[in-house]
Design a protein around this motif. Sequence first.
Motif, short mmCIF file in Angstrom:
data_model
loop_
_atom_site.label_atom_id
_atom_site.label_comp_id
_atom_site.label_asym_id
_atom_site.label_seq_id
_atom_site.Cartn_x
_atom_site.Cartn_y
_atom_site.Cartn_z
N PHE A 40 32.91 58.04 40.48
CA PHE A 40 32.94 58.72 39.17
C PHE A 40 31.61 59.42 38.95
CE2 PHE A 40 36.61 56.20 38.70
CZ PHE A 40 37.38 56.86 37.76
N THR B 138 28.65 60.04 37.47
CA THR B 138 27.70 59.45 36.51
C THR B 138 26.30 59.49 37.12
OG1 THR B 138 27.84 57.25 37.46
CG2 THR B 138 29.48 57.78 35.77
N ARG C 111 30.96 41.00 42.60
CA ARG C 111 32.14 41.41 41.81
C ARG C 111 33.41 40.74 42.34
NH1 ARG C 111 30.03 46.13 39.02
NH2 ARG C 111 28.47 47.20 40.25
N GLY D 57 36.29 54.07 42.03
CA GLY D 57 35.81 54.71 43.26
C GLY D 57 34.60 55.54 42.86
N LEU E 212 30.19 55.11 32.75
CA LEU E 212 31.55 54.55 32.60
C LEU E 212 31.68 53.77 31.29
CD1 LEU E 212 32.16 53.27 36.27
CD2 LEU E 212 32.72 55.50 35.26
N ARG F 76 19.61 49.39 27.35
CA ARG F 76 18.22 48.94 27.13
C ARG F 76 17.37 50.04 26.53
NH1 ARG F 76 17.73 47.46 33.20
NH2 ARG F 76 18.85 49.43 33.08
N ASN F 77 17.66 51.28 26.84
CA ASN F 77 16.88 52.41 26.31
C ASN F 77 17.37 52.74 24.89
OD1 ASN F 77 16.25 55.10 25.58
ND2 ASN F 77 15.90 55.62 27.72
N ASP G 167 19.02 43.77 27.02
CA ASP G 167 19.42 43.56 28.42
C ASP G 167 20.57 42.55 28.42
OD1 ASP G 167 19.74 42.74 31.04
OD2 ASP G 167 17.60 42.72 31.49
N VAL G 168 21.75 43.01 28.77
CA VAL G 168 22.95 42.16 28.68
C VAL G 168 22.90 41.01 29.68
CG1 VAL G 168 24.37 43.52 30.30
CG2 VAL G 168 25.48 42.24 28.47
N ASN H 35 27.65 46.48 33.53
CA ASN H 35 26.21 46.26 33.74
C ASN H 35 25.77 47.19 34.86
OD1 ASN H 35 23.66 45.11 33.58
ND2 ASN H 35 24.38 43.01 33.87
N SER I 248 25.57 53.08 26.96
CA SER I 248 24.87 54.26 26.41
C SER I 248 25.14 55.50 27.25
CB SER I 248 23.37 53.99 26.29
OG SER I 248 22.83 53.61 27.54
N1 LIG Z 1 29.95 55.64 38.94
C1 LIG Z 1 30.62 55.18 39.96
O1 LIG Z 1 31.14 55.97 40.76
C2 LIG Z 1 30.78 53.70 40.19
C3 LIG Z 1 31.59 53.26 41.24
C4 LIG Z 1 31.74 51.91 41.45
C5 LIG Z 1 31.11 50.99 40.62
N2 LIG Z 1 30.33 51.46 39.61
C6 LIG Z 1 29.67 50.44 38.77
O2 LIG Z 1 30.00 50.64 37.41
C7 LIG Z 1 28.89 50.25 36.59
C8 LIG Z 1 28.51 51.41 35.67
O3 LIG Z 1 28.13 52.50 36.49
P1 LIG Z 1 27.77 53.94 35.89
O4 LIG Z 1 28.03 54.87 37.02
O5 LIG Z 1 28.42 54.16 34.59
O6 LIG Z 1 26.18 53.78 35.70
P2 LIG Z 1 25.16 54.65 34.80
O7 LIG Z 1 25.67 56.01 34.58
O8 LIG Z 1 23.85 54.46 35.46
O9 LIG Z 1 25.17 53.91 33.37
C9 LIG Z 1 24.75 52.57 33.30
C10 LIG Z 1 24.72 52.15 31.84
O10 LIG Z 1 24.43 50.75 31.80
C11 LIG Z 1 23.28 50.52 30.96
N3 LIG Z 1 22.61 49.34 31.50
C12 LIG Z 1 22.15 49.18 32.76
N4 LIG Z 1 21.61 47.96 32.91
C13 LIG Z 1 21.76 47.33 31.71
C14 LIG Z 1 21.41 46.05 31.24
N5 LIG Z 1 20.79 45.15 32.03
N6 LIG Z 1 21.71 45.72 29.96
C15 LIG Z 1 22.33 46.63 29.16
N7 LIG Z 1 22.68 47.84 29.55
C16 LIG Z 1 22.40 48.21 30.82
C17 LIG Z 1 22.49 51.81 31.09
O11 LIG Z 1 21.58 51.99 30.02
P3 LIG Z 1 20.03 51.49 30.15
O12 LIG Z 1 19.57 51.88 31.51
O13 LIG Z 1 19.33 52.19 29.03
O14 LIG Z 1 20.06 50.01 29.97
C18 LIG Z 1 23.63 52.82 31.03
O15 LIG Z 1 24.11 52.98 29.71
C19 LIG Z 1 27.77 49.85 37.54
O16 LIG Z 1 27.79 48.48 37.75
C20 LIG Z 1 28.16 50.56 38.83
O17 LIG Z 1 27.64 49.91 39.98
C21 LIG Z 1 30.15 52.77 39.36
#
Ligand SMILES: NC(=O)c1ccc[n+]([C@@H]2O[C@H](COP(=O)([O-])OP(=O)(O)OC[C@H]3O[C@@H](n4cnc5c(N)ncnc54)[C@H](OP(=O)(O)O)[C@@H]3O)[C@@H](O)[C@H]2O)c1
Length: 280
Positions: free
Chosen positions: A207, A209, A178, A205, A40, A60-61, A86-87, A110, A37
Amino acid sequence: MTAYGYTILCASMQVLQGEMIMDLGIRGRTAIVCASSQGLGKGCALALAEAGVALIINGRNQSLLEQTAREIREAWGVAVTPVAADVSTAEGQAALLRACPAPDILINNNAGPPVRDFRELDRRAILDGITSNMVTPIELIQKVIDSMAARGFGRIVNITSLSVKMPIVGLDLSSGARAGLTAFMAGVTRSVADKNVTVNNILPGNFDTARLRSNLSVAAKRAHSSDAEAAAAAMAKIPMKRFGTTSEFGHTCAFLCSVHAGFITGQNIVLDGGAYPAAF
Ligand SMILES: NC(=O)c1ccc[n+]([C@@H]2O[C@H](COP(=O)([O-])OP(=O)(O)OC[C@H]3O[C@@H](n4cnc5c(N)ncnc54)[C@H](OP(=O)(O)O)[C@@H]3O)[C@@H](O)[C@H]2O)c1
């Protein structure tokens, strides 16, 4: 370029809004994009929609998810089914698979564990992190991989983290879970490679978000600095001196799902603006 090569190139390009873009060859395919939603996952969903893929998106939202579904439909005109769940739970996974029992493409994503000193992690927290970032993607892959192999096409992309290769203190649980997924899948990947099913990992790395901004906020509080100072300090460590965009991330993911990436499998694709300091 030979005339034959030129014909192939033209066939795989299309004109969109005045610009030539590569046809990824997956128009009409279906994808489950977990946790999409925002961030990434949403970047991946948008790029797959641009390539003509029908989507199951998830979060989830419910209201945020429905808003994202509308945005993607309006932008690219593909079918988008939002599954609010919740996945990490059996019920959540069942709901995703009811919406699309045999996807051509699965993007595993996730939430990651919060930044925390490893000494503060009790058994429950450790098992929750492993469930989210290792067990859940394995369970989903178990449920879709055989039908992909039977149809002779499948693309699985796991969103992991640069922390699999490069230590990030405080994200040790994320790194461990991971890395476990990566090693687990390495053998599985080869077992379906001859069926045109590929499994790859993308290692982000930094991003830009909500997750990154929230981690930076934690770092800022610890250092008694502002969020802007923490962001500037993080960017300064990246050779490109900026954070990645969700569009850059999503388009790389969509390429890995394309027909053109059919010979890429079992790989760990680092997207980090040059942050990982090694020649190989
Ligand atoms: N951004 C970075 O720089 C970065 C770097 C390394 C790794 N990562 C990893 O990449 C993944 C995505 O990160 P992001 O930065 O895109 O995070 P984000 O902007 O917080 O987005 C997370 C998304 O996942 C959904 N979500 C979270 N928990 C969930 C669940 N249990 N079931 C279903 N949907 C769920 C959230 O929606 P709801 O909250 O509504 O469920 C939201 O759509 C994470 O694991 C993060 O640790 C990110």
